[in-house]
Scaffold this active site. Structure first.
Site, PDB file in Angstrom:
ATOM      1  N   SER A   1      12.131  -0.870 -29.276  1.00  0.00           N
ATOM      2  CA  SER A   1      11.439  -1.265 -27.945  1.00  0.00           C
ATOM      3  C   SER A   1      12.531  -1.539 -26.969  1.00  0.00           C
ATOM      4  O   SER A   1      13.308  -0.411 -26.484  1.00  0.00           O
ATOM      5  CB  SER A   1      10.458  -2.157 -28.199  1.00  0.00           C
ATOM      6  OG  SER A   1       9.841  -2.769 -26.995  1.00  0.00           O
TER       7      SER A   1
ATOM      8  N   ASP B   1      22.163   7.881 -21.459  1.00  0.00           N
ATOM      9  CA  ASP B   1      21.775   8.963 -20.377  1.00  0.00           C
ATOM     10  C   ASP B   1      22.833   8.737 -19.274  1.00  0.00           C
ATOM     11  O   ASP B   1      23.183   9.641 -18.679  1.00  0.00           O
ATOM     12  CB  ASP B   1      20.596   8.495 -19.687  1.00  0.00           C
ATOM     13  CG  ASP B   1      19.271   8.820 -20.590  1.00  0.00           C
ATOM     14  OD1 ASP B   1      19.571   9.773 -21.458  1.00  0.00           O
ATOM     15  OD2 ASP B   1      18.156   8.328 -20.297  1.00  0.00           O
TER      16      ASP B   1
ATOM     17  N   LYS C   1       9.809   3.041 -30.958  1.00  0.00           N
ATOM     18  CA  LYS C   1       8.651   2.508 -30.292  1.00  0.00           C
ATOM     19  C   LYS C   1       8.873   2.449 -28.690  1.00  0.00           C
ATOM     20  O   LYS C   1       9.601   1.866 -27.958  1.00  0.00           O
ATOM     21  CB  LYS C   1       8.746   0.736 -30.568  1.00  0.00           C
ATOM     22  CG  LYS C   1       7.552  -0.105 -29.989  1.00  0.00           C
ATOM     23  CD  LYS C   1       7.416  -1.449 -30.119  1.00  0.00           C
ATOM     24  CE  LYS C   1       6.363  -2.121 -29.544  1.00  0.00           C
ATOM     25  NZ  LYS C   1       6.662  -1.901 -27.966  1.00  0.00           N
TER      26      LYS C   1
END
Length: 846
Positions: free
Chosen positions: A563, A574, A589
């Site tokens: 999560s 990224d 998740k």
């Protein structure tokens, strides 16, 4: 999937005692009595339960991401989830039970709930479950101590029955239950130290390092009598009575050889051990029976509506009042109570731990092992006997608002059961500091021979104070970002050249904190994209252009990083801001949950309907890839037993699918990609020649082999050989580790409190840092079904177990945290190959 910690429900805070206050007489202690729980129990729905179920279903229909109506498909899922919640190992419900309930309810729970406000199916199935457990309990009690089990055949028992058929009849179930009991008896036998080994251990304590150690006879000049320290040592090996007998014989001169001790133990221990096994298993089944027979109607409703929520996806949950309070406590790391961890043992509420540094610890009035036998409220409230009371009710009586008083009657640990003391306590706020962020500063030598310092921040969760439930009014608000920022400042002040953020144990938490924490390491830009049920995409951004730390950065992940952890890892990957290292992927998740309190739908009803935690959106990385199902794949993957475990979103029922959306616009910092090849080569070279990584690969092979075998032998000789091989392997590793004589790097532990203080605390010994990322090494040395009461009966609280039922941990030092150690070395490599640069030419984002 709930991430609530079971022990949170038992934490309470002690502020001060009032020894000089007048105290009403406390009730006398009584013996815990299992007999009152052997009668049949039939539960039915409480008033208002149907209304609560209906509004829960409506909330899920209206607000859940999928917008699925509660129709036959959800009804069938709910039925399956509820049956599985009660009987996950298919040990209790017969096939005929399942078919009967399936015909009556499988595709009708929607009409019953929405049209009729009827939750009777929950109690119909739960009562049948209790009936089947009563039948198992009756069989077990008829066999324990009466039937002599043998373990010399070729028969085997299925370890995991999730894919097995249900018992076809009572006769088939009784055979299954008998085999299970037989397996438990065998497990107890395997846990007992062999008598020749015990005799040798006793002998060594008597003769020490003398020459008699080799030939089994007392050495010349042996001095009598033996000291009290020897008696104490022997008590730890063979108990008080046998240690006294052995010492008496040695002191009198009647015994002079090891063989005499072995003969004595061989004549005494087998019968005693048989009785101990019967007593232990009797306690185990009694404990489970007591727990089940104390279930209340609202707790059954909790399981039933949880099954409804899980029918939409595995992260939607129903919270009754106590569950909502526990969730609030977990998120805010604060509660109001007396600062002790409680545990239920044979009908007694026992102190199992005291919160370090809390008023409970400072008062010295409550100690580990004490039994609380009565509770009273305020200065003059009536005493309530809590012997045989379920732990949840005890906790509810001891918890309470800040500044209120609770009185306890306590039987001191290791004392006379007739002795009692009265403790007068004022409740206050408790901070659960064990779950806070903490740091280490590690001094390491690089390839250049120069000393470097790297920092490691251990972050167990993304916590934040929430205005919900019992912890909604904490005096001090908690923030992960604030705490991590404090630790980062301390690490950089102490000349850390790089930082590892360890998220291996982090199951998630506050989305806002995840975004804010990411912002500590980037200037501005989108951290996560979120798509709602209507298809609209929103971007949650870091808008603060300041950067707290701009140096080399790593995120260490595992299959258990979920999560909010995946948002942070994915964003920093990224942006090219940090190197991600860990298992093959994170948990996967990629969904957003919100808490919908249901009381707003029942104004002035007098019913507390609790709340629903439901999935309302999906997460997407700045790159447009969802973290759902696939998780975050590290830049460098390390070997790990975790990579073989059935954990992660892909192993969960009703998980939402993976997909992608358009990439956001953001600037790639490109801090890592130019060096990935070098870092992988260096790490691969170390791992290929490092003995600890050879052990990891051996563990992975052994785990794979054992998982392929779906059953376990009920042959004592075979199991002894397997056990001895495991022990020999662990012992060989321990000796090899000790023989290396490696000098561990200096490591300094930095808590949030220490972060405010100048300088560093004394260095700690790194040898005792156990593996946190290679999977639990104990999986390799224990049977998967070693504690059947914890997986046979899903509603049994796992925190309520006797100490003597616990499996022994591996000794400290036998399993170094190789993943953290390698992560630190990879970070050091990054510092070296990049020259510690704060950046490489930025590449334009897409």
């Amino acid at each position: 999937m709930k991430s609530l910690l079971p022990w949170l429900s038992a934490l309470i805070l002690l502020v001060r005692t009032m020894a000089d206050s007048p105290q009403p007489a406390a009730p006398a202690e009584k013996a815990a009595d299992i007999s009152k729980f052997t009668n049949s129990l039939v539960l039915s729905a409480p008033d208002g339960a149907g209304t609560v179920a209906q509004i829960t279903a409506r909330a899920l229909e209206k607000y859940h991401f999928t917008r699925m109506r509660f129709r036959d498909e959800i009804s069938a899922r709910m039925f399956d989830r509820y049956i599985e919640a009660l009987d996950p190992q298919k040990l209790y419900f017969f096939q005929s039970d399942f078919e009967e309930f399936s015909t009556k309810y499988r595709t009708h729970l929607d009409e019953l709930t929405m049209n009729d406000k009827d939750v009777s199916p929950a109690y119909d199935m739960f009562n049948r479950f209790l009936k089947r457990f009563d039948e198992q309990y009756a069989l077990v009690t008829s066999l324990l101590g009466k039937e002599k089990f043998t373990f010399d055949g070729d028969d085997r028992m299925s370890v995991n029955r999730k894919e097995e058929p249900r018992p076809a009849s009572l006769e088939a179930a009784r055979k299954l239950w008998r085999d299970r009991l037989r397996y438990e008896v065998l497990s107890e036998k395997l846990n007992q130290t062999a008598i020749p080994v015990l005799a040798t251990n006793v002998w060594r304590k008597i003769v020490g390092t003398g020459e008699g150690k080799g030939n089994g006879a007392l050495p010349a000049g042996f001095k009598r009598p033996l000291g009290t320290n020897v008696l104490s040592d022997l008590e730890a090996i063979v108990g008080k009575d046998h240690s006294k007998a052995v010492v008496a014989k040695i002191n009198s001169g009647e015994w002079t050889t090891r063989a005499q001790i072995a003969s004595y133990l061989a004549s005494k221990l087998p019968e005693e051990r048989e009785k101990e096994t019967v007593d232990k298993l009797t306690r185990r089944y009694n404990r489970t029976l007591r727990t089940l027979k104390q279930y209340e109607p609202d707790e059954v409703l909790q399981i039933y509506l949880d099954a409804l929520a899980h029918s939409y996806d595995p992260h939607s949950d129903y919270f009754g009042k106590s569950e909502l309070d526990s969730f609030s406590i977990q998120m805010g790391l604060t509660l109001f109570g007396i600062g002790a961890t409680l545990q239920s043992e044979d009908g007694y509420t026992v102190i199992r731990a005291v919160v370090p540094g809390s008023p409970a610890a400072r008062s010295k009035q409550i100690n580990i092992g004490d039994k609380i036998v009565a509770v009273a409220q305020g200065d003059d409230g009536e005493w309530v006997d809590i012997v045989d009371e379920k732990l949840k009710r005890v906790v509810e009586q001891i918890r309470g608002p800040k500044g209120t008083r609770v009185r306890l009657t306590v039987v001191p640990a290791n004392g006379d059961n007739s002795a009692r003391k009265l403790v007068n306590i004022v409740r206050d706020e408790v901070k659960l500091e064990d779950s806070e962020a903490k740091a280490r500063l590690v001094e390491m030598k690089g390839a250049d021979g120069r000393a470097h310092r790297v920092g490691v921040i251990d972050l167990p969760s993304f916590y934040a104070s929430m205005p919900l439930g019992a912890a909604g009014h904490a005096a001090v608000k908690k923030s992960t970002t604030v705490d991590v920022a404090k630790l980062v400042r301390k690490l950089t002040a102490e000349k850390a050249e790089g930082i590892v953020i360890d998220l291996r144990r982090n199951g998630g938490g506050s989305l806002e904190e995840a975004i804010n924490l990411t912002g500590l390491f980037i200037k501005t830009g989108p951290v996560v994209q979120v798509k709602g049920a209507d298809g609209r995409v929103m971007q949650d951004e870091d808008r603060d252009p300041s950067v707290l730390y701009d140096g080399p950065l790593m995120v260490l992940t595992s299959r258990f990083s979920a999560s909010a952890s995946e948002i942070v890892a994915g964003a920093l990957q990224d942006y090219g801001r940090a190197i991600i290292v860990g298992d093959t992927s994170t948990h996967g998740k990629g969904t957003v949950q919100t808490i919908q309190e249901l009381g707003m739908f029942l104004s002035d009803s007098g019913i507390n309907p609790g709340a629903v935690k439901l999935t309302i959106r999906k997460f997407y990385r700045a790159s447009g890839e969802s973290t759902q199902l696939k998780g975050v794949i590290p830049d460098l993957i390390l070997p790990s037993v975790n990579n073989l475990l059935e954990v992660g979103e892909t192993s969960l029922t009703n998980a939402l699918p993976w997909d992608t959306i358009a990439s956001a616009e953001y600037d790639k910092l490109n801090r890592v990609q130019p060096y990935i090849g070098q870092l992988r080569d260096r790490s691969a070279n170390r791992i290929s020649s490092d003995r600890d990584w050879t052990y990891v690969r051996e563990d992975m092979g052994l785990y794979t082999k054992r998982q392929a075998d779906k059953s376990i032998a009920l042959n004592l000789a075979q199991r002894v050989r397997e056990r001895d091989a495991d022990k020999a392997r662990a012992e060989a590793r321990k000796k090899e580790l000790a023989a290396r004589g490696e000098k561990e790097p200096k490591t300094y532990e930095i808590t949030l409190k220490l972060a405010d203080q100048p300088g560093l605390p004394p260095a700690m010994t790194r040898t005792n840092l156990l593996a946190g990322g290679r999977g639990d090494p104990r999986l390799l040395g224990k049977d998967p079904a070693a504690k059947p009461e914890a997986n046979e009966v899903a509603v049994h609280p796992k925190a309520s177990s006797d100490d003597d039922d616990e499996e022994a941990d591996l000794e400290p030092g036998t399993a170094p945290d190789v993943h953290l150690r390698e992560a630190e070395r990879i970070l050091l490599d990054l510092i070296e190959v990049s020259g510690g640069k704060k950046g490489v030419a930025a590449a334009p984002g897409v």
